[in-house]
Design a protein around this motif. Structure first.
Motif, mmCIF file in Angstrom:
data_model
loop_
_atom_site.group_PDB
_atom_site.id
_atom_site.type_symbol
_atom_site.label_atom_id
_atom_site.label_comp_id
_atom_site.label_asym_id
_atom_site.label_seq_id
_atom_site.Cartn_x
_atom_site.Cartn_y
_atom_site.Cartn_z
ATOM 1 N N ASP A 9 7.561 10.796 -9.112
ATOM 2 C CA ASP A 9 7.727 9.932 -10.280
ATOM 3 C C ASP A 9 6.701 8.801 -10.196
ATOM 4 N N PHE A 10 5.648 8.904 -10.951
ATOM 5 C CA PHE A 10 4.568 7.919 -10.897
ATOM 6 C C PHE A 10 4.948 6.578 -11.524
ATOM 7 N N LYS A 11 6.106 6.506 -12.143
ATOM 8 C CA LYS A 11 6.573 5.228 -12.672
ATOM 9 C C LYS A 11 7.157 4.344 -11.558
ATOM 10 N N THR A 12 7.281 4.909 -10.358
ATOM 11 C CA THR A 12 7.850 4.152 -9.239
ATOM 12 C C THR A 12 6.994 2.945 -8.897
ATOM 13 N N TYR A 13 5.667 3.101 -8.929
ATOM 14 C CA TYR A 13 4.744 2.027 -8.573
ATOM 15 C C TYR A 13 3.640 1.906 -9.619
ATOM 16 N N SER A 14 3.072 0.710 -9.685
ATOM 17 C CA SER A 14 1.937 0.462 -10.578
ATOM 18 C C SER A 14 0.813 -0.179 -9.762
ATOM 19 N N PRO A 15 -0.026 0.625 -9.133
ATOM 20 C CA PRO A 15 -1.079 0.039 -8.295
ATOM 21 C C PRO A 15 -2.107 -0.736 -9.102
ATOM 22 N N GLN A 16 -2.566 -1.826 -8.514
ATOM 23 C CA GLN A 16 -3.649 -2.577 -9.135
ATOM 24 C C GLN A 16 -4.980 -1.884 -8.880
ATOM 25 N N VAL A 17 -5.097 -1.250 -7.716
ATOM 26 C CA VAL A 17 -6.309 -0.519 -7.349
ATOM 27 C C VAL A 17 -5.915 0.855 -6.827
ATOM 28 N N PHE A 50 0.837 -1.198 0.000
ATOM 29 C CA PHE A 50 0.000 0.000 0.000
ATOM 30 C C PHE A 50 0.872 1.249 0.000
ATOM 31 N N VAL A 51 0.320 2.319 -0.526
ATOM 32 C CA VAL A 51 0.870 3.664 -0.355
ATOM 33 C C VAL A 51 -0.298 4.577 -0.014
ATOM 34 N N LEU A 52 -0.039 5.577 0.825
ATOM 35 C CA LEU A 52 -1.045 6.562 1.190
ATOM 36 C C LEU A 52 -0.697 7.894 0.544
ATOM 37 N N SER A 53 -1.632 8.444 -0.221
ATOM 38 C CA SER A 53 -1.481 9.776 -0.817
ATOM 39 C C SER A 53 -2.577 10.637 -0.199
ATOM 40 N N SER A 54 -2.293 11.177 0.964
ATOM 41 C CA SER A 54 -3.355 11.791 1.761
ATOM 42 C C SER A 54 -2.888 13.073 2.432
ATOM 43 N N VAL A 55 -3.828 14.011 2.570
ATOM 44 C CA VAL A 55 -3.542 15.309 3.171
ATOM 45 C C VAL A 55 -4.736 15.705 4.041
ATOM 46 N N SER A 56 -4.470 16.075 5.267
ATOM 47 C CA SER A 56 -5.550 16.508 6.152
ATOM 48 C C SER A 56 -6.251 17.746 5.584
ATOM 49 N N GLY A 57 -7.581 17.742 5.702
ATOM 50 C CA GLY A 57 -8.367 18.911 5.331
ATOM 51 C C GLY A 57 -8.591 19.111 3.859
ATOM 52 N N ILE A 58 -8.079 18.206 3.023
ATOM 53 C CA ILE A 58 -8.115 18.429 1.579
ATOM 54 C C ILE A 58 -9.382 17.879 0.943
ATOM 55 N N GLY A 59 -9.742 18.443 -0.212
ATOM 56 C CA GLY A 59 -10.922 18.005 -0.941
ATOM 57 C C GLY A 59 -10.670 17.948 -2.432
ATOM 58 N N ILE A 60 -11.734 17.688 -3.171
ATOM 59 C CA ILE A 60 -11.644 17.631 -4.633
ATOM 60 C C ILE A 60 -11.647 19.032 -5.237
ATOM 61 N N PRO A 115 -6.337 17.716 -6.602
ATOM 62 C CA PRO A 115 -5.851 17.738 -7.984
ATOM 63 C C PRO A 115 -4.675 18.691 -8.195
ATOM 64 N N GLN A 116 -4.578 19.728 -7.361
ATOM 65 C CA GLN A 116 -3.501 20.707 -7.526
ATOM 66 C C GLN A 116 -2.175 20.257 -6.917
ATOM 67 N N VAL A 117 -2.218 19.321 -5.982
ATOM 68 C CA VAL A 117 -0.978 18.929 -5.290
ATOM 69 C C VAL A 117 -0.585 17.472 -5.504
ATOM 70 N N TYR A 118 -1.422 16.695 -6.140
ATOM 71 C CA TYR A 118 -1.202 15.254 -6.264
ATOM 72 C C TYR A 118 0.116 14.909 -6.945
ATOM 73 N N GLU A 119 0.527 15.704 -7.908
ATOM 74 C CA GLU A 119 1.753 15.405 -8.652
ATOM 75 C C GLU A 119 3.018 15.851 -7.926
ATOM 76 N N LYS A 120 2.871 16.627 -6.857
ATOM 77 C CA LYS A 120 4.026 17.094 -6.100
ATOM 78 C C LYS A 120 4.474 16.022 -5.110
ATOM 79 N N LEU A 121 5.765 15.833 -4.984
ATOM 80 C CA LEU A 121 6.311 14.802 -4.107
ATOM 81 C C LEU A 121 5.771 14.921 -2.685
ATOM 82 N N ASP A 122 5.691 16.156 -2.181
ATOM 83 C CA ASP A 122 5.286 16.386 -0.789
ATOM 84 C C ASP A 122 3.866 16.930 -0.654
ATOM 85 N N PHE A 123 3.090 16.884 -1.735
ATOM 86 C CA PHE A 123 1.700 17.360 -1.731
ATOM 87 C C PHE A 123 1.597 18.844 -1.357
ATOM 88 N N GLN A 124 2.648 19.604 -1.620
ATOM 89 C CA GLN A 124 2.647 21.039 -1.362
ATOM 90 C C GLN A 124 2.519 21.772 -2.690
#
Length: 367
Positions: A237-245, A198-208, A220-229
């Motif tokens: 680098d999204f090539k690091t992992y290939s999630p099934q779900v 598993f990996v968690l891509s999560s930020v407190s207080g955030i929405g769509i 959507p504005q921070v998802y591509e940033k390494l630190d979600f800032q």
């Protein structure tokens, strides 16, 4: 120096002549540098060859022999303290407080022999990175991550495991991340139960499309940033992992009434759906083969729960129509929950309930 060498030689000769067996010596302490670790999650090997653990529950494994090992962890400037947590020989132990410039963290085993440790970042990316320099111990070795299917859990404070664990610092005291416990959040629990990574891509207080008490930056504005800032300079680098779900649980904060201080318009379902569809387009550009799972919120009840379910159903239908060759989008609607953690969040026991509720759903997707 010659005298010492001569003394050692004489002592050894005396032992041999007397027939006494020399005492067995302890195995030498070895050092596992950060460069040899094999982490999982959003991490960075920096210019100083240190490993930065960034995302919630970013983790790594190692083994050692004997009764203790030492983890050399530091914090970047500006942090007072942060938290790691760990498993020893497959059993969860506790959180470890990391303070800037403190002595190394000592992990103690109940007895001799070979032991395994899995070390996790307990807090989220916005808390700041935890920097690992090295690990020392007898015959310390890095452990590879198991070759298992992967679930990525995208979400907010609930997915982070924020405000879930007041066992050491009571609710309403300390600072926000003092009650974080990513290891015992619902996502890692589901992954362990179903034997997945598993990996968690999560930020407190955030929405769509808007956050708990602000208009952004949203996921959507921070998802591509390494630190979600939003102002982060490093891309992940999204090539690091290939999630099934890929599980997405965003909506609690969009629906929220806010902090009662910041001006806030009523929830805009049209904007929520359109922003969600754009985010799915972004996720699909990173993981075209992944199965998408849209989760509602256990914190939504009554009219808000019904409204969120209608919005997610609309997102599901429009995504399936737009991508007919892809796996159909799955949805899961939580049962409402009276959360028992800090500031209205689920606590660690609540997360166990949520995970148990989700296990059949994710098990089916993985098959």
């Amino acid at each position: 120096m010659k005298f010492l060498a001569h003394y050692a030689l004489v002592a050894a000769s005396s032992l041999a002549l007397s027939g006494a067996a020399p005492h067995p010596t302890a195995k030498p302490v070895t050092t596992l540098p950060a460069t040899a670790l094999q982490p999982y999650g959003r991490t960075l090997l920096n210019q100083q060859k240190q490993l930065e653990l960034i995302s919630s529950a970013a983790h790594l494994g190692f083994s050692f022999e004997g009764t203790e090992c030492r983890v050399f962890a530091t914090l970047p400037a500006g942090q007072d303290h942060n938290y790691l947590q760990y498993e020893l020989d497959g059993v969860y132990q506790k959180r470890l407080r990391v303070a800037g410039g403190a002595a190394p963290l000592v992990i103690t085993a109940p007895g001799p022999g070979k032991h395994t440790v899995w070390l996790y970042k307990a807090t989220e990316a916005h808390t700041g990175a935890i920097v690992l320099d090295k690990i020392t111990g007898q015959n310390v070795r890095a452990l590879p991550n198991p070759r298992l299917p992967l679930i990525e859990f995208i979400g907010n404070s609930i997915t982070c495991g924020a405000a879930a664990d007041p066992s050491e610092v009571p609710c309403g005291t300390g600072v926000y991340h003092d009650q974080h416990n990513a290891y015992l959040a619902y996502g890692p629990r589901v992954a362990r139960a179903l034997h997945t990574n598993f990996v968690l891509s999560s930020v407190s207080g955030i929405g769509i499309y808007r956050n708990w008490n602000s208009e952004g930056p949203n996921m959507p504005q921070v998802y591509e940033k390494l630190d979600f800032q939003e102002k982060g300079t490093r891309q992940w680098d999204f090539k690091t992992y290939s999630p099934q779900v890929v599980s997405i649980a965003l909506g609690t904060n969009d629906l929220s009434a806010g902090d009662g201080k910041t001006s806030r318009l009523p929830f805009d379902s049209t904007r929520y759906v359109s922003s969600y569809l754009q985010f799915i387009k972004l996720v699909k550009s990173k993981y075209p083969q992944a199965q998408l799972a849209l989760l509602s919120s256990p914190m939504a009840s009554g009219q808000n729960r019904a409204l969120l379910q209608r919005c997610l159903t609309a997102v599901q239908q429009q995504t399936n129509a737009a991508y007919p060759a892809s796996k159909p989008v799955a949805t899961y609607f939580f049962q409402p929950m009276q959360a028992r953690g800090c500031s209205g969040h689920p606590n660690v026991e609540d997360h166990a309930i949520l995970a148990k509720e989700l296990e059949p759903f994710f098990s089916k997707l993985l098959r």
